[in-house]
Write a protein that holds these residues in place. Structure first.
Motif, PDB file in Angstrom:
ATOM      1  N   THR A 140       0.984  -1.298  -0.040  1.00  0.00           N
ATOM      2  CA  THR A 140      -0.099   0.122   0.016  1.00  0.00           C
ATOM      3  C   THR A 140       0.807   1.305  -0.093  1.00  0.00           C
ATOM      4  N   VAL A 141       2.172   1.110   0.229  1.00  0.00           N
ATOM      5  CA  VAL A 141       3.214   2.172   0.148  1.00  0.00           C
ATOM      6  C   VAL A 141       4.038   1.808  -1.020  1.00  0.00           C
ATOM      7  N   VAL A 142       4.165   2.829  -1.878  1.00  0.00           N
ATOM      8  CA  VAL A 142       5.211   2.744  -3.065  1.00  0.00           C
ATOM      9  C   VAL A 142       6.246   3.711  -3.114  1.00  0.00           C
ATOM     10  N   LEU A 143       7.561   3.238  -3.363  1.00  0.00           N
ATOM     11  CA  LEU A 143       8.658   4.225  -3.412  1.00  0.00           C
ATOM     12  C   LEU A 143       8.687   4.855  -4.912  1.00  0.00           C
ATOM     13  N   LEU A 144       8.651   6.350  -4.892  1.00  0.00           N
ATOM     14  CA  LEU A 144       8.571   6.865  -6.186  1.00  0.00           C
ATOM     15  C   LEU A 144      10.394   7.742  -6.420  1.00  0.00           C
ATOM     16  N   LYS A 145      10.472   7.531  -7.495  1.00  0.00           N
ATOM     17  CA  LYS A 145      11.837   8.027  -8.056  1.00  0.00           C
ATOM     18  C   LYS A 145      11.697   9.376  -8.726  1.00  0.00           C
ATOM     19  N   GLY A 146      11.144   9.454  -9.851  1.00  0.00           N
ATOM     20  CA  GLY A 146      10.766  10.504 -10.385  1.00  0.00           C
ATOM     21  C   GLY A 146      12.065  11.134 -10.859  1.00  0.00           C
ATOM     22  N   GLY A 147      12.299  12.742 -10.737  1.00  0.00           N
ATOM     23  CA  GLY A 147      13.449  13.221 -10.934  1.00  0.00           C
ATOM     24  C   GLY A 147      14.298  13.625  -9.726  1.00  0.00           C
ATOM     25  N   MET A 148      14.019  12.842  -8.623  1.00  0.00           N
ATOM     26  CA  MET A 148      14.828  12.984  -7.453  1.00  0.00           C
ATOM     27  C   MET A 148      15.881  11.942  -7.364  1.00  0.00           C
ATOM     28  N   ARG A 149      16.653  12.260  -6.654  1.00  0.00           N
ATOM     29  CA  ARG A 149      18.123  11.790  -6.505  1.00  0.00           C
ATOM     30  C   ARG A 149      17.722  10.580  -5.847  1.00  0.00           C
ATOM     31  N   LYS A 150      16.962  10.378  -4.801  1.00  0.00           N
ATOM     32  CA  LYS A 150      16.600   9.405  -4.228  1.00  0.00           C
ATOM     33  C   LYS A 150      15.402   9.281  -3.925  1.00  0.00           C
ATOM     34  N   SER A 151      14.842   7.834  -3.960  1.00  0.00           N
ATOM     35  CA  SER A 151      13.339   7.479  -3.829  1.00  0.00           C
ATOM     36  C   SER A 151      12.945   8.232  -2.789  1.00  0.00           C
ATOM     37  N   ILE A 152      11.436   8.286  -2.550  1.00  0.00           N
ATOM     38  CA  ILE A 152      10.770   8.363  -1.253  1.00  0.00           C
ATOM     39  C   ILE A 152       9.556   7.882  -1.297  1.00  0.00           C
ATOM     40  N   PRO A 153       8.948   7.573  -0.391  1.00  0.00           N
ATOM     41  CA  PRO A 153       7.795   6.863  -0.240  1.00  0.00           C
ATOM     42  C   PRO A 153       6.575   7.837  -0.309  1.00  0.00           C
ATOM     43  N   ASP A 154       5.679   7.119  -1.146  1.00  0.00           N
ATOM     44  CA  ASP A 154       4.661   8.059  -1.576  1.00  0.00           C
ATOM     45  C   ASP A 154       3.833   8.761  -0.745  1.00  0.00           C
ATOM     46  N   VAL A 155       3.703   8.003   0.588  1.00  0.00           N
ATOM     47  CA  VAL A 155       3.060   8.799   1.784  1.00  0.00           C
ATOM     48  C   VAL A 155       3.680  10.107   2.191  1.00  0.00           C
ATOM     49  N   TYR A 156       4.953  10.377   1.811  1.00  0.00           N
ATOM     50  CA  TYR A 156       5.641  11.741   2.165  1.00  0.00           C
ATOM     51  C   TYR A 156       5.171  12.945   1.174  1.00  0.00           C
ATOM     52  N   LEU A 157       4.516  12.621   0.142  1.00  0.00           N
ATOM     53  CA  LEU A 157       4.139  13.605  -0.769  1.00  0.00           C
ATOM     54  C   LEU A 157       3.120  14.719  -0.372  1.00  0.00           C
ATOM     55  N   ASN A 158       2.186  13.972   0.374  1.00  0.00           N
ATOM     56  CA  ASN A 158       1.158  14.895   0.917  1.00  0.00           C
ATOM     57  C   ASN A 158       0.769  14.494   2.423  1.00  0.00           C
ATOM     58  N   LYS A 159       2.159  14.373   3.231  1.00  0.00           N
ATOM     59  CA  LYS A 159       1.863  13.765   4.483  1.00  0.00           C
ATOM     60  C   LYS A 159       1.042  14.657   5.491  1.00  0.00           C
ATOM     61  N   THR A 160       0.972  15.978   5.401  1.00  0.00           N
ATOM     62  CA  THR A 160       0.299  16.741   6.623  1.00  0.00           C
ATOM     63  C   THR A 160      -1.320  16.374   6.311  1.00  0.00           C
ATOM     64  N   ALA A 161      -1.537  16.326   4.868  1.00  0.00           N
ATOM     65  CA  ALA A 161      -3.166  16.167   4.597  1.00  0.00           C
ATOM     66  C   ALA A 161      -3.564  14.588   4.913  1.00  0.00           C
ATOM     67  N   LEU A 162      -2.638  13.564   4.773  1.00  0.00           N
ATOM     68  CA  LEU A 162      -2.931  12.320   4.994  1.00  0.00           C
ATOM     69  C   LEU A 162      -2.925  12.116   6.396  1.00  0.00           C
ATOM     70  N   LEU A 163      -2.148  12.867   7.162  1.00  0.00           N
ATOM     71  CA  LEU A 163      -2.346  12.806   8.686  1.00  0.00           C
ATOM     72  C   LEU A 163      -3.609  13.424   9.238  1.00  0.00           C
ATOM     73  N   ASN A 164      -3.838  14.501   8.780  1.00  0.00           N
ATOM     74  CA  ASN A 164      -4.855  15.047   9.169  1.00  0.00           C
ATOM     75  C   ASN A 164      -6.369  14.417   8.548  1.00  0.00           C
ATOM     76  N   GLY A 165      -6.113  13.477   7.549  1.00  0.00           N
ATOM     77  CA  GLY A 165      -7.458  12.890   6.816  1.00  0.00           C
ATOM     78  C   GLY A 165      -8.012  13.788   5.963  1.00  0.00           C
ATOM     79  N   THR A 166      -7.318  14.662   5.359  1.00  0.00           N
ATOM     80  CA  THR A 166      -7.963  15.385   4.213  1.00  0.00           C
ATOM     81  C   THR A 166      -7.241  15.183   2.897  1.00  0.00           C
ATOM     82  N   ALA A 167      -6.262  14.093   2.761  1.00  0.00           N
ATOM     83  CA  ALA A 167      -5.884  13.806   1.465  1.00  0.00           C
ATOM     84  C   ALA A 167      -6.921  13.002   0.751  1.00  0.00           C
ATOM     85  N   SER A 168      -7.046  13.257  -0.543  1.00  0.00           N
ATOM     86  CA  SER A 168      -7.988  12.558  -1.472  1.00  0.00           C
ATOM     87  C   SER A 168      -7.461  11.222  -1.758  1.00  0.00           C
TER      88      SER A 168
END
Length: 191
Positions: free
Chosen positions: A163-191
Protein backbone atom coordinates in the motif's frame (compact mmCIF):
# COMPACT_ATOMS: atom_id res chain seq x y z
CA UNK A 1 -12.23 46.16 23.13
CA UNK A 2 -8.92 44.30 23.42
CA UNK A 3 -7.76 43.16 26.81
CA UNK A 4 -4.24 42.57 28.09
CA UNK A 5 -4.78 38.80 27.83
CA UNK A 6 -5.46 39.19 24.08
CA UNK A 7 -1.84 40.21 23.58
CA UNK A 8 -0.20 37.48 25.63
CA UNK A 9 1.62 35.12 23.29
CA UNK A 10 0.35 31.58 23.49
CA UNK A 11 2.82 28.98 24.66
CA UNK A 12 3.57 26.62 21.80
CA UNK A 13 2.78 22.97 22.42
CA UNK A 14 5.75 20.90 23.59
CA UNK A 15 7.89 19.47 20.83
CA UNK A 16 6.99 15.93 19.83
CA UNK A 17 10.74 15.25 19.78
CA UNK A 18 10.76 15.35 23.58
CA UNK A 19 7.40 13.68 24.13
CA UNK A 20 6.21 10.15 24.76
CA UNK A 21 3.39 9.81 22.24
CA UNK A 22 0.40 7.48 22.56
CA UNK A 23 -0.40 5.44 19.44
CA UNK A 24 -2.86 3.19 21.24
CA UNK A 25 -3.83 3.01 24.93
CA UNK A 26 -1.34 0.13 25.18
CA UNK A 27 1.35 1.36 22.71
CA UNK A 28 3.62 4.40 22.91
CA UNK A 29 6.55 5.76 20.88
CA UNK A 30 9.36 8.09 21.95
CA UNK A 31 12.91 9.20 21.54
CA UNK A 32 15.41 8.42 24.27
CA UNK A 33 15.59 12.07 25.37
CA UNK A 34 11.95 11.99 26.48
CA UNK A 35 12.39 9.13 28.93
CA UNK A 36 12.52 9.38 32.69
CA UNK A 37 11.67 6.92 35.43
CA UNK A 38 8.91 9.28 36.57
CA UNK A 39 7.24 9.59 33.12
CA UNK A 40 7.35 5.85 32.50
CA UNK A 41 5.76 5.13 35.87
CA UNK A 42 3.10 7.84 35.37
CA UNK A 43 2.12 6.33 32.02
CA UNK A 44 2.04 2.81 33.47
CA UNK A 45 4.61 1.45 31.02
CA UNK A 46 5.25 -2.24 31.76
CA UNK A 47 7.24 -3.20 28.64
CA UNK A 48 9.81 -1.25 26.63
CA UNK A 49 11.53 -1.93 23.33
CA UNK A 50 14.94 -0.27 23.30
CA UNK A 51 15.82 0.22 19.62
CA UNK A 52 18.75 2.50 20.29
CA UNK A 53 22.37 1.67 19.83
CA UNK A 54 23.22 3.51 23.06
CA UNK A 55 25.39 1.36 25.31
CA UNK A 56 24.04 2.45 28.70
CA UNK A 57 20.37 3.35 28.64
CA UNK A 58 17.75 4.09 31.24
CA UNK A 59 16.48 0.90 32.91
CA UNK A 60 13.42 1.49 35.04
CA UNK A 61 12.77 -1.17 37.70
CA UNK A 62 9.54 -3.08 37.11
CA UNK A 63 9.66 -2.68 33.34
CA UNK A 64 10.45 -5.63 31.09
CA UNK A 65 12.88 -4.65 28.31
CA UNK A 66 13.49 -6.03 24.83
CA UNK A 67 16.78 -4.76 23.43
CA UNK A 68 16.89 -4.37 19.66
CA UNK A 69 20.39 -3.09 19.00
CA UNK A 70 20.12 -1.45 15.63
CA UNK A 71 21.74 1.45 13.81
CA UNK A 72 19.57 3.98 12.00
CA UNK A 73 21.25 3.01 8.76
CA UNK A 74 19.67 2.11 5.43
CA UNK A 75 21.71 -1.10 5.39
CA UNK A 76 20.55 -2.25 8.86
CA UNK A 77 18.29 -5.30 8.85
CA UNK A 78 15.29 -4.12 10.86
CA UNK A 79 13.03 -6.77 9.33
CA UNK A 80 14.65 -9.36 11.61
CA UNK A 81 12.90 -7.65 14.54
CA UNK A 82 9.37 -7.01 13.18
CA UNK A 83 7.71 -10.14 14.52
CA UNK A 84 9.70 -10.29 17.78
CA UNK A 85 8.70 -6.71 18.65
CA UNK A 86 5.07 -7.27 17.62
CA UNK A 87 4.89 -10.36 19.84
CA UNK A 88 6.48 -8.48 22.77
CA UNK A 89 3.92 -5.67 22.44
CA UNK A 90 1.04 -8.15 22.09
CA UNK A 91 2.17 -9.89 25.28
CA UNK A 92 2.12 -6.55 27.11
CA UNK A 93 -1.38 -5.81 25.82
CA UNK A 94 -2.69 -9.30 26.63
CA UNK A 95 -1.42 -8.93 30.20
CA UNK A 96 -3.09 -5.54 30.65
CA UNK A 97 0.20 -3.70 30.29
CA UNK A 98 1.52 -0.89 28.15
CA UNK A 99 4.47 -1.02 25.77
CA UNK A 100 6.83 1.74 24.73
CA UNK A 101 8.99 1.53 21.60
CA UNK A 102 11.85 4.02 21.59
CA UNK A 103 15.02 4.80 19.68
CA UNK A 104 17.43 7.73 19.81
CA UNK A 105 15.03 10.35 18.40
CA UNK A 106 11.72 8.50 17.93
CA UNK A 107 11.78 9.17 14.20
CA UNK A 108 13.07 6.17 12.22
CA UNK A 109 13.76 2.92 14.10
CA UNK A 110 10.95 3.17 16.65
CA UNK A 111 8.55 4.47 13.99
CA UNK A 112 9.29 1.50 11.73
CA UNK A 113 8.86 -0.99 14.57
CA UNK A 114 5.65 0.70 15.76
CA UNK A 115 4.19 0.70 12.26
CA UNK A 116 5.02 -2.95 11.72
CA UNK A 117 3.57 -3.84 15.13
CA UNK A 118 0.24 -2.40 13.93
CA UNK A 119 0.55 -4.24 10.60
CA UNK A 120 1.28 -7.58 12.29
CA UNK A 121 -0.93 -7.36 15.39
CA UNK A 122 -3.91 -5.42 14.04
CA UNK A 123 -3.81 -6.28 10.34
CA UNK A 124 -3.45 -2.64 9.28
CA UNK A 125 -2.03 -1.87 5.88
CA UNK A 126 1.41 -0.28 5.88
CA UNK A 127 -0.15 2.98 4.65
CA UNK A 128 -2.69 3.00 7.49
CA UNK A 129 -0.03 2.09 10.04
CA UNK A 130 2.03 5.09 8.84
CA UNK A 131 -1.05 7.30 9.28
CA UNK A 132 -1.79 5.98 12.78
CA UNK A 133 1.78 6.34 14.04
CA UNK A 134 2.21 9.67 12.21
CA UNK A 135 -0.90 11.12 13.84
CA UNK A 136 0.54 10.29 17.24
CA UNK A 137 4.04 11.50 16.33
CA UNK A 138 4.05 13.67 13.17
CA UNK A 139 7.86 13.84 13.05
CA UNK A 140 8.29 10.18 12.06
CA UNK A 141 10.44 9.54 8.99
CA UNK A 142 11.81 6.01 8.67
CA UNK A 143 14.95 5.81 6.56
CA UNK A 144 14.69 4.52 2.99
CA UNK A 145 16.21 1.13 3.81
CA UNK A 146 13.59 0.58 6.52
CA UNK A 147 10.84 1.58 4.08
CA UNK A 148 12.13 -0.97 1.57
CA UNK A 149 12.00 -3.70 4.23
CA UNK A 150 8.52 -2.71 5.45
CA UNK A 151 7.22 -2.69 1.87
CA UNK A 152 8.84 -6.08 1.19
CA UNK A 153 7.24 -7.49 4.34
CA UNK A 154 3.81 -6.21 3.32
CA UNK A 155 4.26 -7.59 -0.19
CA UNK A 156 5.30 -11.01 1.15
CA UNK A 157 2.21 -11.16 3.36
CA UNK A 158 -0.21 -9.51 0.94
CA UNK A 159 0.13 -11.42 -2.33
CA UNK A 160 2.88 -9.24 -3.74
CA UNK A 161 1.03 -5.97 -3.19
CA UNK A 162 2.02 -3.04 -0.98
CA UNK A 163 0.00 0.00 0.00
CA UNK A 164 3.12 2.22 -0.02
CA UNK A 165 5.15 2.81 -3.17
CA UNK A 166 8.66 4.19 -3.49
CA UNK A 167 8.76 7.03 -6.03
CA UNK A 168 11.85 7.97 -7.97
CA UNK A 169 10.87 10.62 -10.53
CA UNK A 170 13.45 13.35 -10.97
CA UNK A 171 14.72 13.00 -7.42
CA UNK A 172 18.16 11.78 -6.48
CA UNK A 173 16.72 9.30 -3.98
CA UNK A 174 13.44 7.47 -3.88
CA UNK A 175 10.81 8.55 -1.37
CA UNK A 176 7.71 6.75 -0.11
CA UNK A 177 4.55 8.12 -1.69
CA UNK A 178 3.09 8.78 1.79
CA UNK A 179 5.58 11.65 2.17
CA UNK A 180 4.17 13.61 -0.79
CA UNK A 181 1.07 14.81 1.02
CA UNK A 182 2.01 13.88 4.58
CA UNK A 183 0.16 16.67 6.39
CA UNK A 184 -3.10 16.07 4.54
CA UNK A 185 -2.75 12.32 4.95
CA UNK A 186 -2.23 12.58 8.70
CA UNK A 187 -5.07 15.10 9.05
CA UNK A 188 -7.45 12.90 7.06
CA UNK A 189 -7.88 15.48 4.30
CA UNK A 190 -5.93 13.68 1.55
CA UNK A 191 -7.93 12.53 -1.43
Amino acid sequence: MATASDHVPKTPPPSKLFSICEIRPYLYIAGYGALSHKKLKELGITHAVNATNILKTLQTPGIEYLDVKLDDDEAANIQLHFEEVAEFVQTAKNNGGKALIYCAAGISRSASLSMMTLVINEGLTLRNAFIEVGRARPIIAPNLGFWRQMIAYEQAHNGGESTVVLLKGGMRKSIPDVYLNKTALLNGTAS
